[in-house]
Design a protein around this motif. Sequence first.
Motif, PDB file in Angstrom:
ATOM      1  N   PHE A   4       0.828  -1.199   0.000  1.00 48.45           N
ATOM      2  CA  PHE A   4       0.000   0.000   0.000  1.00 48.45           C
ATOM      3  C   PHE A   4       0.868   1.257   0.000  1.00 48.45           C
ATOM      4  O   PHE A   4       0.534   2.246  -0.649  1.00 48.45           O
ATOM      5  CB  PHE A   4      -0.982  -0.003   1.173  1.00 48.45           C
ATOM      6  CG  PHE A   4      -2.039  -1.058   1.033  1.00 48.45           C
ATOM      7  CD1 PHE A   4      -3.034  -0.937   0.076  1.00 48.45           C
ATOM      8  CD2 PHE A   4      -2.028  -2.177   1.835  1.00 48.45           C
ATOM      9  CE1 PHE A   4      -4.009  -1.912  -0.069  1.00 48.45           C
ATOM     10  CE2 PHE A   4      -2.987  -3.162   1.704  1.00 48.45           C
ATOM     11  CZ  PHE A   4      -3.984  -3.035   0.739  1.00 48.45           C
ATOM     12  N   ASP A   5       1.983   1.206   0.712  1.00 42.81           N
ATOM     13  CA  ASP A   5       2.918   2.334   0.689  1.00 42.81           C
ATOM     14  C   ASP A   5       3.501   2.522  -0.700  1.00 42.81           C
ATOM     15  O   ASP A   5       3.633   3.642  -1.190  1.00 42.81           O
ATOM     16  CB  ASP A   5       4.063   2.119   1.692  1.00 42.81           C
ATOM     17  CG  ASP A   5       3.591   2.153   3.137  1.00 42.81           C
ATOM     18  OD1 ASP A   5       2.599   2.865   3.421  1.00 42.81           O
ATOM     19  OD2 ASP A   5       4.198   1.455   3.965  1.00 42.81           O
ATOM     20  N   GLN A   6       3.835   1.398  -1.348  1.00 44.64           N
ATOM     21  CA  GLN A   6       4.386   1.479  -2.700  1.00 44.64           C
ATOM     22  C   GLN A   6       3.344   2.017  -3.677  1.00 44.64           C
ATOM     23  O   GLN A   6       3.669   2.813  -4.553  1.00 44.64           O
ATOM     24  CB  GLN A   6       4.883   0.109  -3.166  1.00 44.64           C
ATOM     25  CG  GLN A   6       6.131  -0.347  -2.437  1.00 44.64           C
ATOM     26  CD  GLN A   6       6.560  -1.740  -2.839  1.00 44.64           C
ATOM     27  OE1 GLN A   6       5.727  -2.589  -3.157  1.00 44.64           O
ATOM     28  NE2 GLN A   6       7.860  -1.977  -2.805  1.00 44.64           N
ATOM     29  N   MET A   7       2.090   1.579  -3.523  1.00 42.10           N
ATOM     30  CA  MET A   7       1.026   2.078  -4.404  1.00 42.10           C
ATOM     31  C   MET A   7       0.807   3.572  -4.186  1.00 42.10           C
ATOM     32  O   MET A   7       0.609   4.324  -5.141  1.00 42.10           O
ATOM     33  CB  MET A   7      -0.269   1.302  -4.161  1.00 42.10           C
ATOM     34  CG  MET A   7      -0.198  -0.112  -4.723  1.00 42.10           C
ATOM     35  SD  MET A   7      -1.648  -1.114  -4.358  1.00 42.10           S
ATOM     36  CE  MET A   7      -2.959  -0.114  -5.036  1.00 42.10           C
ATOM     37  N   LYS A   8       0.855   4.016  -2.941  1.00 43.44           N
ATOM     38  CA  LYS A   8       0.700   5.441  -2.644  1.00 43.44           C
ATOM     39  C   LYS A   8       1.832   6.229  -3.282  1.00 43.44           C
ATOM     40  O   LYS A   8       1.616   7.277  -3.903  1.00 43.44           O
ATOM     41  CB  LYS A   8       0.695   5.677  -1.133  1.00 43.44           C
ATOM     42  CG  LYS A   8       0.541   7.128  -0.745  1.00 43.44           C
ATOM     43  CD  LYS A   8       0.577   7.302   0.763  1.00 43.44           C
ATOM     44  CE  LYS A   8       0.546   8.775   1.108  1.00 43.44           C
ATOM     45  NZ  LYS A   8       0.848   9.027   2.499  1.00 43.44           N
ATOM     46  N   GLN A   9       3.050   5.709  -3.152  1.00 41.25           N
ATOM     47  CA  GLN A   9       4.215   6.362  -3.754  1.00 41.25           C
ATOM     48  C   GLN A   9       4.061   6.424  -5.279  1.00 41.25           C
ATOM     49  O   GLN A   9       4.374   7.437  -5.897  1.00 41.25           O
ATOM     50  CB  GLN A   9       5.479   5.596  -3.367  1.00 41.25           C
ATOM     51  CG  GLN A   9       6.766   6.267  -3.776  1.00 41.25           C
ATOM     52  CD  GLN A   9       7.975   5.449  -3.352  1.00 41.25           C
ATOM     53  OE1 GLN A   9       7.909   4.223  -3.273  1.00 41.25           O
ATOM     54  NE2 GLN A   9       9.067   6.117  -3.080  1.00 41.25           N
ATOM     55  N   ARG A  11       1.177   6.418  -6.994  1.00 42.86           N
ATOM     56  CA  ARG A  11       0.134   7.402  -7.304  1.00 42.86           C
ATOM     57  C   ARG A  11       0.675   8.822  -7.232  1.00 42.86           C
ATOM     58  O   ARG A  11       0.401   9.653  -8.086  1.00 42.86           O
ATOM     59  CB  ARG A  11      -1.039   7.251  -6.319  1.00 42.86           C
ATOM     60  CG  ARG A  11      -2.235   6.601  -6.930  1.00 42.86           C
ATOM     61  CD  ARG A  11      -3.433   6.595  -6.005  1.00 42.86           C
ATOM     62  NE  ARG A  11      -3.479   5.278  -5.357  1.00 42.86           N
ATOM     63  CZ  ARG A  11      -3.444   5.074  -4.059  1.00 42.86           C
ATOM     64  NH1 ARG A  11      -3.408   6.063  -3.223  1.00 42.86           N
ATOM     65  NH2 ARG A  11      -3.468   3.854  -3.570  1.00 42.86           N
ATOM     66  N   GLU A  12       1.459   9.103  -6.192  1.00 49.09           N
ATOM     67  CA  GLU A  12       2.055  10.436  -6.048  1.00 49.09           C
ATOM     68  C   GLU A  12       2.990  10.749  -7.204  1.00 49.09           C
ATOM     69  O   GLU A  12       2.985  11.857  -7.738  1.00 49.09           O
ATOM     70  CB  GLU A  12       2.810  10.539  -4.719  1.00 49.09           C
ATOM     71  CG  GLU A  12       1.910  10.577  -3.510  1.00 49.09           C
ATOM     72  CD  GLU A  12       2.671  10.470  -2.187  1.00 49.09           C
ATOM     73  OE1 GLU A  12       3.916  10.396  -2.209  1.00 49.09           O
ATOM     74  OE2 GLU A  12       2.009  10.448  -1.140  1.00 49.09           O
ATOM     75  N   SER A  15       1.001  11.508 -10.329  1.00 45.56           N
ATOM     76  CA  SER A  15       0.331  12.807 -10.267  1.00 45.56           C
ATOM     77  C   SER A  15       1.291  13.949 -10.549  1.00 45.56           C
ATOM     78  O   SER A  15       0.882  15.035 -10.942  1.00 45.56           O
ATOM     79  CB  SER A  15      -0.342  13.002  -8.905  1.00 45.56           C
ATOM     80  OG  SER A  15       0.632  13.194  -7.903  1.00 45.56           O
ATOM     81  N   VAL A 123     -10.530  -1.099  -2.828  1.00 43.21           N
ATOM     82  CA  VAL A 123     -10.301   0.075  -1.977  1.00 43.21           C
ATOM     83  C   VAL A 123     -11.469   0.286  -1.055  1.00 43.21           C
ATOM     84  O   VAL A 123     -12.574   0.071  -1.324  1.00 43.21           O
ATOM     85  CB  VAL A 123     -10.076   1.342  -2.826  1.00 43.21           C
ATOM     86  CG1 VAL A 123      -9.837   2.540  -1.944  1.00 43.21           C
ATOM     87  CG2 VAL A 123      -8.938   1.124  -3.767  1.00 43.21           C
TER      88      VAL A 123
END
Length: 123
Positions: A4-9, A11-12, A15, A123
């Motif tokens: 989840f941290d990797q997915m957040k990274q 996504r950022e 963007s 999600v």
Amino acid sequence: MGIFDQMKQMREAFSQIGNIKEKQEELSKRLAQIRVSASAGAGMVEVTASADGTLANIIINPIMFNAEDKKMLEDLILSATNEVQRKAKETMAHEMKNVLGFNPSDFEGVFNQLQKDGGFPPV
């Protein structure tokens, strides 16, 4: 770092990409201009390449032409060429991170894990 941290990274990073075509062109130009070099045999053979991996120059010390060991010269050329390609890949990764804000290979683990798990988690 969890998935989840990797997915957040990821996504950022996406963007922040903005105009990807423009950034790709900038990256291509930069990679073509940057030169990396590697040598083998205490400098007897030196190979230069651009950061995109294109070989630009090979310098062989004239002493090597007097040597009767053709195989040694071939090995030195291969060694220097492999090292310059490794350096080119490192430089490319660094420049990708500078221009794009991330290196796509940073997310290789995420994509591999998603593939293994069968896709994106709900999600």
